[in-house]
Design an enzyme around this catalytic site. Structure first.
Site, PDB file in Angstrom:
ATOM      1  N   GLU A 304       0.864  -1.181   0.000  1.00 44.44           N
ATOM      2  CA  GLU A 304       0.000   0.000   0.000  1.00 44.44           C
ATOM      3  C   GLU A 304       0.895   1.223   0.000  1.00 44.44           C
ATOM      4  O   GLU A 304       1.633   1.467   0.945  1.00 44.44           O
ATOM      5  CB  GLU A 304      -0.913  -0.025   1.234  1.00 44.44           C
ATOM      6  CG  GLU A 304      -2.056   0.971   1.159  1.00 44.44           C
ATOM      7  CD  GLU A 304      -1.690   2.327   1.739  1.00 44.44           C
ATOM      8  OE1 GLU A 304      -1.442   3.252   0.921  1.00 44.44           O
ATOM      9  OE2 GLU A 304      -1.634   2.462   2.959  1.00 44.44           O
ATOM     10  N   CYS A 339      -2.758   8.560   3.887  1.00 46.53           N
ATOM     11  CA  CYS A 339      -2.607   7.909   2.580  1.00 46.53           C
ATOM     12  C   CYS A 339      -3.877   7.991   1.746  1.00 46.53           C
ATOM     13  O   CYS A 339      -3.816   8.008   0.522  1.00 46.53           O
ATOM     14  CB  CYS A 339      -2.168   6.456   2.755  1.00 46.53           C
ATOM     15  SG  CYS A 339      -3.307   5.443   3.713  1.00 46.53           S
TER      16      CYS A 339
END
Length: 584
Positions: A304, A339
């Protein structure tokens, strides 16, 4: 006493059924339960005490000349928190060996026993929210509100989801058979891999640490968690919350091994043959090194890598003021260090004009500071470091030179009360176009980038114009337009008329393109930490099982007869189906 229901009237029958249901309910509520949470305690760090003063460092830095230790400090005010000794290759070997030994017994536990551990952790988290938030604020510089939403709420929800739905995700699953194999039963099982690892980022020191631990424990694994050097100080306390819960439930605390190391040592972990799976959360450049290292041991990696998430605002939104509030939370949560934070707002003409009028005064009014010393009056906290401030100022200046308008902020913020803290002004930059670098590169900062779009197709094109593809949002009322955006944006997750809610409900988390691959959270996240084992067995073993026909039995006597039988077997299924369909 036996009841003859034929002799009972409707009223008596209803009463009897109600009494029976109440009895069953009370029995289930009051019977001894094997997965009830256990009380336990964890010492709170002295730095959390109201009377703790702390030394303000002259030049706050994680690395100090002449020392191999990690020197931890609070980025909001520069106060020294302590040192953490980084792991060595030998230390990593010992940690993995301890985890392997503990996992042998843990793999034999029932889902009920695992639930009990998670319920115990959840109880502690809910009862100690203030301590957890304060530790997270000290180590990351975020505000208490950001710690509540980004650290505690999502961790509690992950625990609740896993407690309620984890067993269903990991129970053996029946799969269909076919005509030739109709005498077989097929199933898929998910079995623990052994020892897994997670290399997590600093922006959510509590949640990023506990998230992989929750999934690893419930799927029957042990885990090595490598936290970031930037938040090394809080890792010990947060890890002890889990290890103490395991100990309270009579399980080995060695199932969880928390380490912090300098980048030069990390490859020893990521290439270690004792690790069965790696979850990596971080930057794209580091991901290349992690994946190359993991490939040496053929270790699978879930990656990720953050993103450049776009929020598309259509012209038919019902309440633009409400949308503006959601956008501000999406941009300025944790000072933009998120994020799945909103990095670009792409608005159609009517909404674009309205947003500028709404946003400029609100962003200008945002207050920057430390929530630890000012309980009231702080909206945006510190950034983890000031290392990237030069780059941020260059990106903004460059965009203005190319036609963008800087309406608010745009530079680092020298805080009068916290001169050693790391702060960047909440910023509003409008008239940004896709060709500008600030529209392409992840900023990870409190910068609101507003981009105009001519229509829905143009907005989708702008949203898809970067190398990233993590999450997205879309705001509007037209079902057709909303569905079009959801279908055509190339991302892993989309929120409709909201921001990042897919994470709050534990949908699979992850992206496409430069944002990585693989998924954590939800069923997919649990199953990613398991060996997917296919099992095929006889339905009626005493009556029917596989036997090799004589023409196909080795040694084959006649190639022609063997081939003819093969053709017949292959055609049997389709011919049978076509015959049935024709008859219908």
């Amino acid at each position: 006493m036996d009841l003859d229901f034929e002799l009972l009237g409707p009223v008596q029958l209803s009463t009897a059924l109600i009494v029976a249901l109440i009895t069953v309910y009370l029995y289930r509520r009051l019977k001894p339960c094997s997965d009830v949470a256990v009380d336990y305690d964890v010492p709170t760090p002295e730095q959390c005490r109201p009377d703790w003063k702390g030394e303000v460092l002259e030049s706050p830095s994680l690395k100090v000349s002449g020392s191999t230790a990690i020197h931890c400090y609070c980025p909001a005010n520069g106060k020294y928190l302590g040192i953490v000794n980084p792991a060595t290759p030998d230390g990593i070997d010992r940690a993995i060996a301890k985890a392997q030994e503990a996992q042998k017994e843990w793999a034999k536990t029932t889902f009920g026993q695992r639930r009990r551990v998670l319920k115990t952790i959840l109880k502690y988290v809910l009862e100690h929210q203030s301590d957890i938030a304060r530790v997270a604020c000290l180590d990351s510089g975020k505000t208490r509100v950001d710690a509540s939403f980004g650290e505690i709420l999502v961790t509690a929800e992950k625990l609740k989801w896993t407690i309620d739905h984890g067993e269903k995700a990991l129970k053996a699953e029946k799969r269909p058979t076919n005509l030739l194999m109709m005498y077989k039963i097929n199933e898929v099982r998910w079995e623990p891999l052994g020892v897994v690892a997670a290399c997590v980022s600093w922006n959510y020191p509590f949640h990023n640490l506990l998230g992989p631990i929750i999934s690893a424990l419930f799927s029957g694994n042990a885990i090595i968690v490598k936290g970031s050097e930037n938040t090394a100080w809080s890792s010990a306390y947060f890890t002890s919350i889990v290890t103490s819960a395991l100990r309270a439930c009579n399980h080995s605390p060695n199932l969880i091994q928390s380490i912090v190391c300098w980048p030069s040592v990390a490859p020893h972990l990521t290439s270690h043959p004792g690790i069965s799976h790696i979850t990596f959360i971080g930057s794209r450049s580091v991901a290349h090194a992690v994946c190359a290292s993991a490939a040496k041991a053929l270790t699978p990696v879930t990656v990720e890598l953050g993103g450049k998430d776009a929020a598309i605002v259509l012209d038919d939104v019902r309440d633009l003021k409400k949308v503006a509030s959601i956008l501000m939370r999406g941009v300025f949560q944790s000072a933009g260090q998120n994020c799945i934070g909103i990095e670009r707002v792409v608005a159609l003409p009517k909404s674009y004009r309205g947003l500028i009028q709404l946003l400029a005064p609100r962003i200008r009014a945002l207050r920057v500071g430390s929530a630890l010393d000012e309980e009231e009056g702080v909206d945006v906290g510190a950034t983890i470091s000031d290392v990237g401030f030069d780059r941020l100022e260059r990106l903004i200046k460059e965009a203005v030179g190319q036609g963008a308008k800087l309406l608010v902020g745009g530079r680092r913020y020298p805080h009068s009360k916290y001169p050693k803290g790391h702060y960047f002004q909440p910023t509003l930059l409008v008239d940004v176009t896709p060709s500008m670098r600030i529209a392409q590169e992840e900023v990870f900062a409190p910068i609101f980038v507003l981009m105009p779009a001519a229509n829905v197709d143009d907005a989708i094109s702008i949203a898809n114009s970067t190398e990233y593809g993590l999450g997205a949002s879309v705001f509007g009322t037209s079902t057709n337009d909303l569905d079009k955006v959801v279908e055509e944006v190339r991302v892993g997750m989309v929120s409709v008329n909201d921001f990042a809610v897919y994470y709050a409900v534990q949908l699979p988390f992850g992206g496409v393109k430069g944002s990585g691959y693989g998924r954590f959270a939800g069923e997919e996240g649990l199953r990613a930490l398991c060996n997917t084992k296919a099992v095929c067995r006889d339905r009626f073993p005493a009556l029917l099982s596989t036997a090799i026909p004589r023409p196909l039995d080795y040694p084959i006597q006649s190639a022609r007869k063997a081939w003819e039988m093969c053709v017949g077997i292959v055609e049997l299924g389709p011919v049978f189906v076509q015959t049935v369909l024709a008859a219908v």
